[in-house]
Enzyme design. Structure first.
Site, PDB file in Angstrom:
ATOM      1  N   SER A 137       0.822  -1.218   0.000  1.00  0.00           N
ATOM      2  CA  SER A 137       0.000   0.000   0.000  1.00  0.00           C
ATOM      3  C   SER A 137       0.850   1.260   0.000  1.00  0.00           C
ATOM      4  O   SER A 137       1.951   1.296   0.563  1.00  0.00           O
ATOM      5  CB  SER A 137      -0.932   0.026   1.211  1.00  0.00           C
ATOM      6  N   GLU A 253      -3.921 -15.634   1.127  1.00  0.00           N
ATOM      7  CA  GLU A 253      -4.507 -15.198   2.397  1.00  0.00           C
ATOM      8  C   GLU A 253      -5.886 -15.832   2.568  1.00  0.00           C
ATOM      9  O   GLU A 253      -6.902 -15.180   2.518  1.00  0.00           O
ATOM     10  CB  GLU A 253      -4.599 -13.674   2.437  1.00  0.00           C
TER      11      GLU A 253
END
Length: 417
Positions: A137, A253
């Site tokens: 990010s 994930e």
């Protein structure tokens, strides 16, 4: 579906429980229950030592798709990994600081990296010696990851890639030895093109700066990371293949990590129910109270009681869904569905954590239950409430997850840009 475990899993459960009981002693015992969401900053030194303890027992890398013992690790089936995770959580072992390296980077190197890269980096992860953080990010590229602007260019002097730019919301950046960074290596490229997946050492004084970000809860688990010509040691998957590698990593994930997370959620729900029960008992003993009086709790509120029951039922449903989709690599929507479920659930739990206290939640610690076997003062409840406000945003906002499900699973037209 049959969600029960067989004789082999029960044997593993006994072995795991015995190992944990033998090794969770001394400072590790004192670190029980520390280091979960909202408290990643607690006891990092002891938890780092605990990673090495886990590595010595072969418990790191048990789900890696390579032969057992390649880097000293055990090899467990998916159900075996669930059993280990359940026993780990049941004994409230310290929160993991090596999970990013073990569960995200290592499987990515196994899938996309070279054998030389695997031999260089996997032993340190398996031994619990080297910690990793994730450089995805940026201030203008969160859920829209393709908008990253961090760049890496070849140094004409030595031919090495030099990384310049900023990453944000980076967990464990102050303690990590390495960071995997998504950066733009093709000048002038846009969106998904021209990106590369780089491995960057964090010990580069003057070239990497880490700044903690103070959160609503008062802690600083996340960080800003500034790169100023930092050297990238390796490129995974080749230059320009960063988007493919990054998306492959995000698809990991799922499954076991989701189940581990839910075990932690169950402990938090138990604490909230303990507060509710103590509040109800205190209210009954005190008799009728003036509505809105400081210290009063909504113990007899049937709506609140129904919400607590619903919270319990939803957690059970999330567990069954996670077991159902365990290892469903061909289901592109499974991670997004899981994120939508747990993000909203955890946020609602944070709200309930303060609502069960009633007006007392804004006044001070628990005056009527000093002997509860949990840390349930105002600070702890506020931390849960404030931290969970971000659950539907970080890791891909709810809006992004719904777009993924709509476009990649249901085949609906893409959102106009």
């Amino acid at each position: 579906m049959d969600f029960s475990f067989g004789a082999e899993e029960q044997e593993l459960r006994g072995r795991a429980a015995a190992w944990l009981a033998e090794h969770l002693v001394g400072p590790y015992a004192q670190a029980r229950g520390r280091g979960g969401p909202g408290s990643e900053h607690e006891g990092v030194g002891v938890r780092r030592a605990w990673e090495r303890e886990l590595g010595s027992g072969g418990w790191i890398g048990q789900g890696w798709d390579i032969p057992a013992g390649t880097y000293g690790q055990q090899r467990l089936s998916l159900t075996g990994q669930v059993v280990w995770a359940e026993e780990y959580a049941a004994q409230r072992a310290p929160g993991r600081v090596g999970h990013i390296g073990e569960n995200l980077l290592a499987p990515t190197l196994i899938a996309y990296g070279t054998r030389e890269q695997q031999d260089r980096f996997l032993p340190g992860i398996a031994a619990g010696e080297e910690l990793w953080c994730q450089g995805y990010s940026e201030p203008d590229a969160g859920s829209d990851l393709a908008a990253v602007r961090t760049s890496a260019v070849r140094d004409p002097a030595d031919g090495r890639l030099r990384v310049t730019g900023q990453k944000i919301w980076t967990s464990l950046a102050r303690d990590a030895d390495w960071c995997f960074v998504l950066a733009r290596t093709e000048p002038g490229s846009r969106r998904h093109r021209g990106l590369s997946f780089l491995l960057v050492g964090m010990d580069q004084p003057g070239r990497i700066e880490v700044r903690p970000i103070r959160q609503l809860s008062g802690t600083s688990e996340f960080n800003e990371v500034f790169f100023d010509g930092a050297v990238a040691e390796d490129v995974v998957g080749g230059e320009g293949a960063g988007w493919t590698v990054a998306m492959g990593l995000l698809a990991l994930e799922r499954g076991v990590s989701t189940l581990v997370q839910q075990i932690g959620f169950a402990a938090e729900l138990e604490r909230v129910l303990a507060v509710y029960g103590a509040s109800a008992a205190a209210a009954t003993a005190a008799g009728p109270a003036r509505p809105g009086a400081a210290g009063s709790a909504p113990a007899g509120d049937p709506v609140l009681r129904a919400r607590l029951v619903r919270q319990w039922a939803e957690l059970r449903t999330m567990r069954w869904n996670a077991l159902r989709t365990l290892g469903a690599a061909d289901d592109p929507g499974a991670p997004s569905v899981a994120k939508l479920l747990w993000g909203g659930w955890h946020k609602r739990l944070g709200e309930l954590a303060v609502e069960v206290r009633g007006a007392a939640a804004a006044a001070g610690p628990l005056p009527w239950a000093p002997d509860l076997p949990y840390e349930l003062g105002l600070d702890e409840e506020q931390r849960l409430f404030l931290f969970t406000r971000a659950d539907t945003v970080y890791g891909g906002s709810d809006e992004i997850q719904r777009n993924i499900i709509a476009e990649r699973v249901l085949g609906l037209p893409k959102e106009s840009r």
